[in-house]
Design an enzyme around this catalytic site. Sequence first.
Site, short mmCIF file in Angstrom:
data_model
loop_
_atom_site.label_atom_id
_atom_site.label_comp_id
_atom_site.label_asym_id
_atom_site.label_seq_id
_atom_site.Cartn_x
_atom_site.Cartn_y
_atom_site.Cartn_z
N HIS A 1 55.42 55.90 36.64
CA HIS A 1 56.13 54.88 36.47
C HIS A 1 55.81 53.79 35.36
CE1 HIS A 1 58.19 55.77 40.25
NE2 HIS A 1 56.96 56.19 41.05
N GLU B 1 37.55 52.23 41.96
CA GLU B 1 36.10 52.04 41.72
C GLU B 1 35.26 52.65 40.77
OE1 GLU B 1 32.21 50.85 42.64
OE2 GLU B 1 34.21 49.86 42.82
N CYS C 1 11.23 46.87 52.81
CA CYS C 1 10.30 45.87 52.60
C CYS C 1 9.07 46.39 51.88
CB CYS C 1 9.82 45.33 53.91
SG CYS C 1 10.88 44.84 55.08
N TRP D 1 12.53 42.31 53.52
CA TRP D 1 14.09 42.40 53.26
C TRP D 1 14.59 42.63 54.65
CZ3 TRP D 1 17.35 42.05 49.51
CH2 TRP D 1 18.56 42.52 49.73
N GLU E 1 32.52 48.41 33.67
CA GLU E 1 31.64 47.37 33.71
C GLU E 1 30.44 47.54 32.91
OE1 GLU E 1 30.15 45.75 37.42
OE2 GLU E 1 30.87 47.62 38.50
N ASN F 1 7.69 48.21 57.38
CA ASN F 1 8.68 48.42 56.76
C ASN F 1 9.64 49.67 57.33
OD1 ASN F 1 10.58 48.91 54.81
ND2 ASN F 1 9.37 50.44 53.79
N GLY F 2 10.78 49.31 57.70
CA GLY F 2 11.49 50.31 58.38
C GLY F 2 12.23 49.74 59.51
N LYS G 1 24.87 39.78 38.88
CA LYS G 1 24.85 40.64 40.16
C LYS G 1 25.59 39.86 41.52
CE LYS G 1 24.00 43.90 42.96
NZ LYS G 1 24.87 45.18 42.72
N ARG H 1 11.43 45.55 46.35
CA ARG H 1 12.01 46.00 47.41
C ARG H 1 12.49 45.07 48.54
NH1 ARG H 1 9.80 51.08 48.22
NH2 ARG H 1 10.08 50.85 50.57
N LYS I 1 33.41 51.02 37.70
CA LYS I 1 32.06 51.22 37.15
C LYS I 1 32.18 51.56 35.63
CE LYS I 1 30.30 50.00 39.74
NZ LYS I 1 31.04 49.52 41.00
C1 AGP Z 1 30.63 45.70 41.18
O1 AGP Z 1 29.80 46.59 40.57
C2 AGP Z 1 30.25 44.14 40.54
N1 AGP Z 1 28.90 44.00 40.63
C3 AGP Z 1 31.25 43.25 41.24
O2 AGP Z 1 32.33 43.78 41.03
C4 AGP Z 1 30.65 42.97 42.66
O3 AGP Z 1 31.04 43.78 43.56
C5 AGP Z 1 31.53 41.70 43.23
O4 AGP Z 1 31.28 40.62 42.03
C6 AGP Z 1 31.36 41.29 44.56
O5 AGP Z 1 30.34 40.90 44.59
P1 AGP Z 1 29.50 40.93 46.13
O6 AGP Z 1 29.74 42.27 46.82
O7 AGP Z 1 28.18 40.73 46.19
O8 AGP Z 1 30.33 39.87 47.06
#
Ligand code: AGP
Length: 611
Positions: free
Chosen positions: A507, A484, A2, A73, A491, A99-100, A606, A27, A488
């Site tokens: 394969h 993953e 927070c 938060w 994206e 906060n905590g 996001k 935050r 990264k």
């Molecule tokens: C990951 O870096 C991306 N931002 C995206 O793949 C994300 O993981 C996906 O949209 C799922 O989002 P969520 O975890 O908020 O459901």
Amino acid sequence: MCGIVGYIGHRQAYPVIINGLKRLEYRGYDSAGVCILNDNPQLFKCKGKVSDLEKHVGSNDVSGTVGMGHTRWATHGVPNDVNAHPHVSMKGLFTIIHNGIIENYSPLKTRLEKRSYKFKSETDTEVLANLIEYIYLKGNVTAEIAVRLALTKVVGAYGLVVICRDEPNMLIAARKGSPLVIGVGDDEYFVASDATPIVEFTNSVIYLNDNDVAIIKRGELTLKTIYNESLQPNIQTLDLDIEEIEKGGFEHFMLKEIFEQPRSIHDTFRGRISQDLNEIHLGGLYHVLPRLVEAKRIILIGCGTSWHAALVGEYLMEELARVPVEVEYASEFRYRNPIIYKDDVVIAISQSGETADTLAAIRLARAAGALVLGVCNVVGSSIPRETDAGVYTHAGPEIGVASTKAFTAQVTILTMISILLGWRKGHLSQEKYKELIKEITLVPDKIEKILGSNNEVIKIAEIFHKSTNFLYLGRGYFFPVALEGALKLKEISYIHAEGYPAAEMKHGPIALIDDKMPVVVIAAKDSSYEKVVSNVQEVKARKGVVIAIVTEGDTLIKNMADYVLEIPKAHEIVESLLAVIPLQLLAYHIALMRGCNVDQPRNLAKSVTVE
Ligand code: AGP
């Protein structure tokens, strides 16, 4: 995580506090509140952002030169008007912002209830307010002493400010584990979670250390420990601008969030692993644990990075709890008319808690009568509201679009669920149970060590940031990590990258390998190490360029690979948490060197709240 602000001085406190809270909204931003002292504490709080709080205050009288504010938060208690801060003790003598996480709030609450204390909210913070009041009245002590004594009984983390109605010209600030800084002005003091609310007024600051308590009166500041040892304030001069402070001195939120992982993982198991490391306690699953233990099948659903966390979860649950697990892309699951049984347990994984496909999959599973649980980072978001129960990852707000600390927090939760289930189902001995719990608690320090090799990663990024393709290979727990790592890179750098189970390479993908194809191989020591050695030989035989993630002290792969990044030794079940860190850093530095907008990459949001 927070944001808190306090002020005492000659200015009107309200505008200082409101503007300060706006600076701290990165935050936490799910509810906010302010308390201004004129004759009596004037308290206003509500669900929503600071701008909603301003509307809520409206034209009420908020004059006064002492006050405090909070932007939340949530960790304990959903975001709503009641759980918003500040919290007031039952008899109104103490008002607190915090906060905590107070880990032992539940036993403290029970003891206070036995002394007829009543609670309005679900928060750990209100428990502290009442504990301070109880000590103040019972001990007939000063407000300062009551606060210090109460804090000696608290287990957990806090950055807090307390106002006592009987001592209106004073703020008491204290810190342990959560950040707190005091701004020293001319005949005025500012208190805040970081210096962003302070820099426009003064650049003289005091950073509080753990167990420090600041008693701030008009024109006078006294620094002590909670154990009443006097301290000499160490006033420093700040030379950071606001943007820099928000990012904690990091260039981007993504890099800040990568470096926050020792803390975010610690916060994710804080209060859920007993002090003696003998037990895992997931309060959010307490009521459904019997059904989870009896589940015939567990279905993990998610999207993107959360789907990758689910894949690690599958390996963990099947190995430790011996329960059949399926991992589903939420977007496919919702339309492929899946077979769902009433004794299935579906676990939806999401950072934002608002991903449309995951929400729809949840509704489908609930309609079929399955128990639906959530692993989520945003308290009070839709997914926690639409699931039967769940566990919050305490990673704090994740601002960078590319998910990093949420991934490792999700995997930490899935690891704890798997160990708990394995033990409850009798597949893990008490000894093994304790051994694996310990392994989790060792992860933050090991990640701290890996973050120390950031410069090694930069060197490798300098060599490969012009590449047009990448392959990521891993076996077992490292297969989802390979996926993953590839995601990264894709994206944020827009380089085409694919993750594969290392053995799958033969394969097909092996056809892609030549001396221009960088191949990242996650080859840390685990049960499939020998197999990965031969996969590295296969890549080298085709002149592929190997970047290997190895266990410190590994010499075999070190002599075969072109570049290596080391991670500390660890038990196989937590190695995915370590191996992903260098991959996050590699993607970040490559994207940076390509001039990409790391925090807001093109075409991405996001939270994907549409289909
Ligand atoms: C990951 O870096 C991306 N931002 C995206 O793949 C994300 O993981 C996906 O949209 C799922 O989002 P969520 O975890 O908020 O459901």
